[in-house]
Design an enzyme around this catalytic site. Structure first.
Site, PDB file in Angstrom:
ATOM      1  N   ASP A   6      26.618 -79.146  56.756  1.00 57.67           N
ATOM      2  CA  ASP A   6      27.954 -79.584  56.319  1.00 57.67           C
ATOM      3  C   ASP A   6      28.567 -78.431  55.529  1.00 57.67           C
ATOM      4  OD1 ASP A   6      30.146 -81.342  55.649  1.00 57.67           O
ATOM      5  OD2 ASP A   6      29.237 -81.691  53.699  1.00 57.67           O
ATOM      6  N   CYS A  69      29.339 -83.216  59.469  1.00 56.51           N
ATOM      7  CA  CYS A  69      30.672 -82.911  58.960  1.00 56.51           C
ATOM      8  C   CYS A  69      31.671 -83.309  60.044  1.00 56.51           C
ATOM      9  CB  CYS A  69      30.756 -81.414  58.684  1.00 56.51           C
ATOM     10  SG  CYS A  69      32.413 -80.830  58.287  1.00 56.51           S
ATOM     11  N   GLU A 156      32.650 -82.492  45.317  1.00 63.20           N
ATOM     12  CA  GLU A 156      31.884 -81.266  45.022  1.00 63.20           C
ATOM     13  C   GLU A 156      31.888 -80.967  43.520  1.00 63.20           C
ATOM     14  OE1 GLU A 156      30.133 -79.126  47.153  1.00 63.20           O
ATOM     15  OE2 GLU A 156      30.493 -80.436  48.874  1.00 63.20           O
TER      16      GLU A 156
HETATM   17  N1  DGL Z   1      32.156 -83.286  54.899  1.00 61.95           N
HETATM   18  C1  DGL Z   1      33.211 -82.590  55.628  1.00 61.95           C
HETATM   19  C2  DGL Z   1      33.788 -83.519  56.681  1.00 61.95           C
HETATM   20  O1  DGL Z   1      33.136 -84.501  57.011  1.00 61.95           O
HETATM   21  C3  DGL Z   1      34.173 -82.047  54.618  1.00 61.95           C
HETATM   22  C4  DGL Z   1      34.979 -80.899  55.097  1.00 61.95           C
HETATM   23  C5  DGL Z   1      35.528 -80.023  53.990  1.00 61.95           C
HETATM   24  O2  DGL Z   1      34.763 -79.208  53.491  1.00 61.95           O
HETATM   25  O3  DGL Z   1      36.722 -80.118  53.721  1.00 61.95           O
HETATM   26  O4  DGL Z   1      34.839 -83.287  57.231  1.00 61.95           O
END
Ligand code: DGL
Length: 262
Positions: A6, A69, A156
């Protein structure tokens, strides 16, 4: 070993469910914390980041990779499959779409039109990937989509319980709340970590997210090897002190994070 990646810690929500479903499996995780967020980046950039991570994961010996992700699943899913034909890829979108199809088939006899909310990063929402896939199976479903670009940073930064989180969530979810949706798709693997505040904002709406659905899909697919005896390994491309606390909060246990710049 199963590779999972991810842009940051969001994919750990998927790891948690995989470990619940398959406690003996070993995971090699890569969180690209140095380059998150991916959700505002264009397709080529997300493809490049994803490819670099897959090269690294494959070098660690994985044959199965979960693209944990939604943004990478949207922009890089097909790209990665073509680049690495020997690897079994799992994306986080199709299992959610399948679950929705199943749920809605049980509703078939109802006359009213179902409304679904979909939230995700700018990339995922602007691609309309969920909308197209859900409507393919269920053309009458009304879809109300909303990009929530600040949500990933709130997670985050471990600010999911901060009063600012509620204000930001209220602001982004206005349209969805007004539409009185029947269910809400959390179309980003970071968003389950905001579930409490989302619930406070829009009330008791059913929420569907990738983690559990992907874990079920992994269990369903028989070609996952069973020789899982190694320890889980967690690589992050950038590490700061707060990641210890944050990852413990997500996984419910302390993990050792290895810094690995690509
Ligand atoms: N966890 C990512 C998703 O599912 C996040 C993407 C990001 O870093 O903006 O899209």
């Amino acid at each position: 070993m199963i590779g999972v990646f991810d842009s940051g810690v969001g994919g750990l929500t998927v790891v948690k469910e995989i470990k619940k479903a398959m406690p003996d499996c070993s995971i090699v995780y890569f969180g690209d914390t140095a380059r998150y967020p991916w959700g505002n980046k264009n397709a080529e950039t997300v493809q490049r980041y994803s490819e670099e991570i897959c090269i690294f994961l494959i070098a660690q010996g994985v044959e199965d990779i979960v693209i944990a992700c939604n943004t990478a699943s949207t922009f890089a899913g097909d790209y990665l499959r073509k680049k690495f034909p020997k690897i079994n890829f799992f994306n986080v979108i199709d299992p959610v779409v399948d679950r929705i199809k199943l749920e809605l088939s049980a509703e078939k006899n109802q006359k009213r039109n179902i409304r679904a909310g979909v939230i995700g990063t700018r990339g995922t929402i602007e691609s309309r990937v969920y909308e197209k896939k859900i409507k393919k199976n269920n053309p009458t479903v009304g879809i109300i989509s909303q990009a929530c670009p600040l949500f990933v940073s709130m997670v985050e930064e471990n600010m999911t319980s901060h009063p600012a989180a509620k204000i930001i969530v209220d602001e982004y979810l206005k349209k969805i709340k007004k539409a009185k949706v029947d269910f809400l798709v959390l179309g980003c693997t970071h968003y389950p970590l905001l579930e409490k505040v989302i619930r406070k904002s829009i009330g008791n709406v059913a929420m569907i997210s990738s983690a559990k659905e992907v874990a079920k899909e992994l269990l369903r697919r028989k070609n996952i090897r069973e020789d899982f005896k190694e320890k889980d390994i967690f690589y992050f491309s950038d590490v700061s002190n707060h990641y210890d606390k944050l990852t413990r909060k997500i996984l419910g246990k302390k993990i050792k994070i290895i810094k690995k710049a690509l």
